[in-house]
Scaffold this active site. Structure first.
Site, PDB file in Angstrom:
ATOM      1  N   SER A  27       0.848  -1.187   0.000  1.00 54.36           N
ATOM      2  CA  SER A  27       0.000   0.000   0.000  1.00 54.36           C
ATOM      3  C   SER A  27       0.887   1.242   0.000  1.00 54.36           C
ATOM      4  CB  SER A  27      -0.952  -0.041   1.199  1.00 54.36           C
ATOM      5  OG  SER A  27      -1.925   0.976   1.105  1.00 54.36           O
ATOM      6  N   ASP A  49      -8.996  -5.523  -5.811  1.00 51.13           N
ATOM      7  CA  ASP A  49      -8.590  -4.265  -5.182  1.00 51.13           C
ATOM      8  C   ASP A  49      -9.154  -3.093  -5.990  1.00 51.13           C
ATOM      9  OD1 ASP A  49      -7.293  -2.091  -4.028  1.00 51.13           O
ATOM     10  OD2 ASP A  49      -5.363  -3.104  -3.888  1.00 51.13           O
ATOM     11  N   HIS A  72      -8.111  -4.639  -1.252  1.00 51.87           N
ATOM     12  CA  HIS A  72      -6.825  -4.025  -0.931  1.00 51.87           C
ATOM     13  C   HIS A  72      -6.224  -4.583   0.353  1.00 51.87           C
ATOM     14  CE1 HIS A  72      -3.714  -1.010  -1.092  1.00 51.87           C
ATOM     15  NE2 HIS A  72      -4.018  -0.590   0.115  1.00 51.87           N
ATOM     16  N   ASP A  73      -7.047  -4.940   1.318  1.00 50.37           N
ATOM     17  CA  ASP A  73      -6.564  -5.447   2.600  1.00 50.37           C
ATOM     18  C   ASP A  73      -6.145  -6.909   2.561  1.00 50.37           C
ATOM     19  OD1 ASP A  73      -6.548  -3.237   4.183  1.00 50.37           O
ATOM     20  OD2 ASP A  73      -8.337  -3.736   5.339  1.00 50.37           O
TER      21      ASP A  73
END
Length: 362
Positions: A149, A308, A341-342
């Site tokens: 990230s 994502d 995304h996580d």
């Protein structure tokens, strides 16, 4: 003001005065970090981990702080990042409120927190400061730099601007530049904070804190960190047991709303709002597409996640293509995780093998 330094954190002093990319300088700055494993005599087995926006340096348990870290399943004896072989250093980003100097830190010139007087933070500033942690530890070159990230952006900046500091790169769910959608999400988060009357131009206190703004900012973030597939699978249209309060006819009705509220409330009092503003904007400013074609890496692994929406997988594919064009042998993995995304924080069944296999080949 709100600083949250994990127990067991170590600190590397930055040169004083320390000059940012905007030309402004501050005194007495430091970077918080933690380490695992043993540095060999040649100082040639170091892995540097660069953190995302909200992460601290406590990536895994240590003797000084045995509580689980944010990447606990990845780091340790016999794990993917094997501390029997590697000396692992995780740094908390410059600008954060987790031990490194940031807007919540005390300005020695005034005796008050920097607040909005903190220099204009860039991703490059975060990368520059991380190199001083390596110097502090007697490490000329990190064999591997890992970032996810925002940390992945910082890793790219480090590879571009300090090529002698890194040989191999693992870049996860990052971007060479911010897309309009990502900028829009972060812009709304910043606006939610700034429109809270208790933000008070950055002059809030622990007693008068912009909780509503931070709650909204965090909820927007959490929505963008996960995927619609996961939201549907976890919550569907499940309703809360209690009926809607007659005094609040538009209050929470669905389980997903309750989840977001709980997640936000756990976060708001554990991150400084001004730090959030500075670090979020730094990601929007980042742009290193042309520079990545000239990096000097021995190899790279770039990982993206197909679901994502904040850092779409096309951006990781672009990074891999740019690194390959520089001459670095580059592997690109597009993982079919449903967790957006996580995923690098939760989908260890996919991420552990990817990281372990790459490191075993070095």
């Amino acid at each position: 003001m709100m600083e949250f330094t994990p127990a067991g954190s170590l600190f590397a002093p930055l040169p004083s005065p320390y000059t940012f990319r905007d030309g402004r300088s501050i005194e007495g700055a430091r970077i918080a970090y933690e380490t695992w494993g043993t540095l060999n005599a040649q100082a040639s087995n170091a892995i540097l981990i660069l953190t995302g926006l909200s992460a601290n340096a406590h990536a895994a348990a240590t003797d000084a702080n045995p509580s689980p870290g944010w990447w606990e399943p990845m780091i340790g004896s016999g794990k993917a990042i094997d501390t029997d072989n590697w000396f692992v250093v995780c740094v908390n980003s410059l600008g954060s409120c987790k031990g490194s100097t940031g807007p919540a830190s005390m300005n020695p010139d005034t005796g008050t927190p920097y607040r909005l007087d903190f220099p204009n933070l860039t991703i490059e500033d975060a990368a520059d400061s991380a190199t001083h942690v390596l110097e502090h530890l007697g490490i000329e070159t990190a064999q591997v730099v890992i970032g996810a990230s925002m940390g992945g952006m910082t890793a790219l900046a480090l590879a571009c601007d300090h090529p002698h500091r890194v040989r191999h790169l693992i870049d996860v769910s990052a971007a060479a530049t911010a897309l309009p959608f990502s900028i829009a999400v972060r812009s709304l988060q910043r606006e939610a904070i700034r429109l809270d009357p208790l933000w008070d131009g950055g002059n809030y206190t622990d007693e008068s804190y912009p909780e509503s703004g931070m709650r909204m900012a965090r909820k927007l973030g959490v929505i963008s960190y996960r995927s619609a597939i996961e939201w549907d699978g976890r919550f569907g249209r499940v309703r809360l047991d209690s009926d809607t309060d007659d005094d609040d006819p538009f209050g929470m009705e669905f389980a997903v709303e309750s989840y977001l509220e709980g997640h936000a409330r756990r976060f708001v009092r554990y991150f400084d709002p001004n730090s959030y503003l500075f670090m979020s904007r730094a990601m929007d400013w980042f742009e290193r597409i042309e520079d990545l074609q000239r990096v000097q890496l021995d190899s790279a692994l770039v990982i993206g996640v197909q679901t994502d929406i904040l850092f779409p997988v096309q951006q990781q594919e672009q990074i891999a293509e740019l690194l390959a064009s520089s001459g670095a042998p580059t592997q690109f993995l597009s993982l079919p995780s449903p967790q957006g995304h996580d995923a690098f924080l939760v989908d260890y069944d996919r991420f552990i093998p990817a990281v372990r296999d790459y490191l075993h080949r070095l």
